[in-house]
Design an enzyme around this catalytic site. Structure first.
Site, short mmCIF file in Angstrom:
data_model
loop_
_atom_site.label_atom_id
_atom_site.label_comp_id
_atom_site.label_asym_id
_atom_site.label_seq_id
_atom_site.Cartn_x
_atom_site.Cartn_y
_atom_site.Cartn_z
N GLY A 146 16.56 -9.23 13.66
CA GLY A 146 17.58 -7.86 11.97
C GLY A 146 16.85 -8.37 10.87
N GLY A 189 18.21 -9.54 6.73
CA GLY A 189 19.70 -9.81 6.34
C GLY A 189 20.02 -9.32 4.81
N GLY A 190 20.81 -10.19 4.33
CA GLY A 190 21.17 -10.16 2.39
C GLY A 190 19.63 -10.39 1.98
N MET A 191 18.98 -11.08 2.16
CA MET A 191 17.17 -11.51 1.30
C MET A 191 15.96 -11.01 2.33
SD MET A 191 18.39 -15.93 1.61
CE MET A 191 16.67 -16.44 1.54
N VAL A 210 14.22 -10.30 9.30
CA VAL A 210 14.02 -11.93 10.09
C VAL A 210 13.46 -11.69 11.16
CG1 VAL A 210 15.29 -14.43 11.73
CG2 VAL A 210 16.51 -12.71 9.02
N LYS A 261 12.13 -15.84 8.16
CA LYS A 261 13.60 -15.41 7.21
C LYS A 261 12.26 -14.98 5.78
CE LYS A 261 17.75 -17.52 7.73
NZ LYS A 261 18.65 -17.62 7.08
N ASP A 306 29.28 -19.07 3.22
CA ASP A 306 28.96 -17.52 3.49
C ASP A 306 29.33 -17.63 5.28
OD1 ASP A 306 28.37 -14.78 4.07
OD2 ASP A 306 26.61 -15.10 3.76
#
Length: 205
Positions: free
Chosen positions: A81, A83-85, A88, A103, A197
């Site tokens: 998927g 993510g915010g960074m 992944v 990641k 988070d």
């Protein structure tokens, strides 16, 4: 998978990708008679069905892409998927064979010091925390122009995805999930760490 790629073109890309060692590739081509298949799609499908390529790897090859399958000492298997960074992936450690989660910072975040600091913090937390309800972070690495974090990998879906698929959870199951998350948080808080988070999308079932 796209089906426009000719068989020989697909096999040439597979050779360049180094996903299979040369000796193994030659043996696989002979065993499954890949050269005789009507399209690259059929060759790719055969390799996926026999566990020699992942669906992600086959899709990229069918798009004419043979680079980007390796990050440091890891072979990328599938995409999990975004993510915010960044992205992944699941990856295979080429030395141990262990499957991990990777990641990878997006290009936009590569040169943001705060993002790199967050990765180092995740690793520090991973070394301090040892609990069955917390994913372990093993290490952060930099290779070429790529920064990435190596973490423990679990098969499953996020709680957010589970809710989207099945709707509201039965009361006992919801309580069980909350208790498990709270147990992991208690372990972290006892060591002076705050997650910041917690949400269904960050809880793996």
């Amino acid at each position: 998978m796209a089906s426009q790629l000719l068989t020989n073109a697909f096999l040439a890309l597979l050779d360049k990708s180094e996903l299979l060692p040369p000796n193994q590739l030659d043996a696989v081509v002979r065993k499954f008679r890949l050269h005789e298949m009507p399209s690259g799609y059929e060759a790719a499908k055969t390799l996926v069905l026999n566990g020699l390529l992942s669906r992600f790897q086959a899709d990229r090859l069918m798009q004419g892409r043979y680079r980007g399958f390796f990050v440091g000492n890891y072979k990328i298997l599938e995409i999990l998927g975004v993510g915010g960074m960044g992205w992944v992936y699941t990856g295979e450690d080429l030395q141990t064979g262990r499957v991990v989660a990777l990641k990878v910072l997006s290009e936009h975040h590569q040169h943001i010091a705060d993002m790199q600091a967050r990765m180092r913090l995740e690793v520090r937390a991973g070394r301090m925390l040892d609990h069955p309800n917390i994913v372990h972070a093993y290490k952060s690495e930099h290779t070429g122009d790529v920064d990435f974090l190596v973490t423990e990998y679990f098969e499953g879906i996020t709680l957010q995805e589970l809710l989207e698929l099945h709707g509201r959870l039965p009361y006992p199951q919801a309580c069980d999930f909350i208790c498990q998350a709270a147990s992991g948080l208690e372990h972290a808080h006892a060591r002076g760490m705050v997650h910041r988070d917690i949400k269904p999308a960050n809880l793996i079932v």
